[in-house]
Design a protein around this motif. Structure first.
Motif, PDB file in Angstrom:
ATOM      1  N   VAL A  21       0.830  -1.208   0.000  1.00 29.95           N
ATOM      2  CA  VAL A  21       0.000   0.000   0.000  1.00 29.95           C
ATOM      3  C   VAL A  21       0.865   1.259   0.000  1.00 29.95           C
ATOM      4  CG1 VAL A  21      -1.932  -1.096   1.227  1.00 29.95           C
ATOM      5  CG2 VAL A  21      -0.148   0.059   2.547  1.00 29.95           C
ATOM      6  N   TRP A  22       0.257   2.361  -0.447  1.00 29.48           N
ATOM      7  CA  TRP A  22       0.830   3.701  -0.308  1.00 29.48           C
ATOM      8  C   TRP A  22       0.155   4.348   0.892  1.00 29.48           C
ATOM      9  CZ3 TRP A  22       4.876   5.448  -2.852  1.00 29.48           C
ATOM     10  CH2 TRP A  22       5.144   5.015  -4.137  1.00 29.48           C
ATOM     11  N   ILE A  23       0.899   5.115   1.664  1.00 32.80           N
ATOM     12  CA  ILE A  23       0.309   5.889   2.755  1.00 32.80           C
ATOM     13  C   ILE A  23       0.015   7.281   2.212  1.00 32.80           C
ATOM     14  CG2 ILE A  23       0.609   6.827   5.068  1.00 32.80           C
ATOM     15  CD1 ILE A  23       2.638   4.591   5.598  1.00 32.80           C
ATOM     16  N   ASP A  24      -1.251   7.684   2.257  1.00 31.89           N
ATOM     17  CA  ASP A  24      -1.670   8.989   1.752  1.00 31.89           C
ATOM     18  C   ASP A  24      -1.695  10.056   2.843  1.00 31.89           C
ATOM     19  OD1 ASP A  24      -2.242   8.059  -0.906  1.00 31.89           O
ATOM     20  OD2 ASP A  24      -4.041   7.129  -0.094  1.00 31.89           O
ATOM     21  N   GLY A  25      -1.969   9.639   4.056  1.00 30.01           N
ATOM     22  CA  GLY A  25      -2.069  10.589   5.155  1.00 30.01           C
ATOM     23  C   GLY A  25      -2.244   9.840   6.463  1.00 30.01           C
ATOM     24  N   TYR A  26      -2.446  10.602   7.524  1.00 30.20           N
ATOM     25  CA  TYR A  26      -2.600   9.967   8.829  1.00 30.20           C
ATOM     26  C   TYR A  26      -3.430  10.845   9.748  1.00 30.20           C
ATOM     27  CZ  TYR A  26       1.212  13.158   9.975  1.00 30.20           C
ATOM     28  OH  TYR A  26       1.989  14.283  10.117  1.00 30.20           O
ATOM     29  N   ASP A  27      -3.969  10.234  10.784  1.00 22.46           N
ATOM     30  CA  ASP A  27      -4.708  10.936  11.834  1.00 22.46           C
ATOM     31  C   ASP A  27      -4.039  10.558  13.142  1.00 22.46           C
ATOM     32  OD1 ASP A  27      -6.495  11.586  13.943  1.00 22.46           O
ATOM     33  OD2 ASP A  27      -8.178  11.565  12.544  1.00 22.46           O
ATOM     34  N   GLU A  28      -3.242  11.477  13.651  1.00 20.57           N
ATOM     35  CA  GLU A  28      -2.462  11.182  14.854  1.00 20.57           C
ATOM     36  C   GLU A  28      -3.351  10.902  16.061  1.00 20.57           C
ATOM     37  OE1 GLU A  28       1.794  12.652  16.599  1.00 20.57           O
ATOM     38  OE2 GLU A  28       0.728  13.925  15.190  1.00 20.57           O
ATOM     39  N   GLU A  29      -4.460  11.621  16.161  1.00 17.97           N
ATOM     40  CA  GLU A  29      -5.358  11.437  17.296  1.00 17.97           C
ATOM     41  C   GLU A  29      -5.980  10.039  17.304  1.00 17.97           C
ATOM     42  OE1 GLU A  29      -9.525  13.395  18.533  1.00 17.97           O
ATOM     43  OE2 GLU A  29      -7.864  14.819  18.328  1.00 17.97           O
ATOM     44  N   LYS A  30      -6.387   9.569  16.130  1.00 18.60           N
ATOM     45  CA  LYS A  30      -7.005   8.245  16.018  1.00 18.60           C
ATOM     46  C   LYS A  30      -5.989   7.129  15.839  1.00 18.60           C
ATOM     47  CE  LYS A  30     -11.269   9.902  13.918  1.00 18.60           C
ATOM     48  NZ  LYS A  30     -12.118   9.854  12.708  1.00 18.60           N
ATOM     49  N   GLN A  31      -4.701   7.510  15.584  1.00 20.66           N
ATOM     50  CA  GLN A  31      -3.640   6.531  15.332  1.00 20.66           C
ATOM     51  C   GLN A  31      -3.968   5.662  14.115  1.00 20.66           C
ATOM     52  OE1 GLN A  31      -0.454   6.036  17.209  1.00 20.66           O
ATOM     53  NE2 GLN A  31      -1.081   8.160  17.372  1.00 20.66           N
ATOM     54  N   THR A  32      -4.468   6.325  13.050  1.00 20.96           N
ATOM     55  CA  THR A  32      -4.782   5.634  11.812  1.00 20.96           C
ATOM     56  C   THR A  32      -4.032   6.277  10.657  1.00 20.96           C
ATOM     57  OG1 THR A  32      -6.715   7.026  11.387  1.00 20.96           O
ATOM     58  CG2 THR A  32      -7.096   4.955  12.564  1.00 20.96           C
ATOM     59  N   ALA A  33      -3.915   5.509   9.577  1.00 21.48           N
ATOM     60  CA  ALA A  33      -3.316   6.020   8.346  1.00 21.48           C
ATOM     61  C   ALA A  33      -4.302   5.765   7.208  1.00 21.48           C
ATOM     62  CB  ALA A  33      -2.001   5.310   8.056  1.00 21.48           C
ATOM     63  N   THR A  34      -4.353   6.700   6.266  1.00 24.85           N
ATOM     64  CA  THR A  34      -5.151   6.503   5.065  1.00 24.85           C
ATOM     65  C   THR A  34      -4.236   5.901   4.019  1.00 24.85           C
ATOM     66  OG1 THR A  34      -6.489   8.437   5.619  1.00 24.85           O
ATOM     67  CG2 THR A  34      -6.616   7.629   3.350  1.00 24.85           C
ATOM     68  N   VAL A  35      -4.625   4.755   3.479  1.00 21.40           N
ATOM     69  CA  VAL A  35      -3.790   4.040   2.517  1.00 21.40           C
ATOM     70  C   VAL A  35      -4.606   3.691   1.279  1.00 21.40           C
ATOM     71  CG1 VAL A  35      -2.361   3.053   4.356  1.00 21.40           C
ATOM     72  CG2 VAL A  35      -4.280   1.731   3.463  1.00 21.40           C
ATOM     73  N   HIS A  36      -3.885   3.420   0.185  1.00 20.97           N
ATOM     74  CA  HIS A  36      -4.511   2.838  -1.003  1.00 20.97           C
ATOM     75  C   HIS A  36      -3.572   1.788  -1.572  1.00 20.97           C
ATOM     76  CE1 HIS A  36      -2.144   5.992  -3.142  1.00 20.97           C
ATOM     77  NE2 HIS A  36      -2.080   5.076  -4.089  1.00 20.97           N
ATOM     78  N   LEU A  37      -4.130   0.878  -2.329  1.00 19.93           N
ATOM     79  CA  LEU A  37      -3.353  -0.209  -2.910  1.00 19.93           C
ATOM     80  C   LEU A  37      -2.365   0.331  -3.921  1.00 19.93           C
ATOM     81  CD1 LEU A  37      -6.201  -2.807  -3.492  1.00 19.93           C
ATOM     82  CD2 LEU A  37      -4.614  -2.664  -1.562  1.00 19.93           C
ATOM     83  N   ARG A  38      -1.191  -0.253  -3.982  1.00 19.14           N
ATOM     84  CA  ARG A  38      -0.159   0.175  -4.929  1.00 19.14           C
ATOM     85  C   ARG A  38      -0.464  -0.246  -6.359  1.00 19.14           C
ATOM     86  NH1 ARG A  38       5.561   0.996  -4.023  1.00 19.14           N
ATOM     87  NH2 ARG A  38       5.840   1.892  -1.985  1.00 19.14           N
ATOM     88  N   ASP A  39      -1.483  -1.042  -6.568  1.00 19.36           N
ATOM     89  CA  ASP A  39      -1.760  -1.532  -7.920  1.00 19.36           C
ATOM     90  C   ASP A  39      -2.505  -0.524  -8.796  1.00 19.36           C
ATOM     91  OD1 ASP A  39      -4.372  -1.608  -7.068  1.00 19.36           O
ATOM     92  OD2 ASP A  39      -4.596  -3.771  -7.247  1.00 19.36           O
ATOM     93  N   GLY A  40      -2.659   0.700  -8.316  1.00 19.26           N
ATOM     94  CA  GLY A  40      -3.255   1.740  -9.145  1.00 19.26           C
ATOM     95  C   GLY A  40      -4.705   2.056  -8.843  1.00 19.26           C
TER      96      GLY A  40
END
Length: 66
Positions: free
Chosen positions: A25-44
């Motif tokens: 996956v690619w990491i697009d962003g994050y939410d430090e408060e929720k301890q989550t990351a927004t990701v998408h698949l590397r396959d496009g």
């Protein structure tokens, strides 16, 4: 993985392999408060974004180059 490493990866110009449940996956962003990351698949499939726990992201390290 921890939040500090997520921030390093996002700000790095290098292509750092990151995996969620064994899928690349690619990491697009994050939410430090929720301890989550927004990701998408590397396959496009950019429109398939999801928020995942940072603790469930893993990184493949090159053992020959510590």
């Amino acid at each position: 993985m921890d939040m500090n490493r997520v921030k390093q990866i996002i700000s790095s110009p290098a292509d750092i392999p990151v995996y969620y449940n064994g899928v690349s996956v690619w990491i697009d962003g994050y939410d430090e408060e929720k301890q989550t990351a927004t990701v998408h698949l590397r396959d496009g499939r950019l429109n398939e974004r999801r928020d995942v726990p940072v603790s469930e992201l893993t990184e493949e390290r090159d053992e020959t180059n510590p």
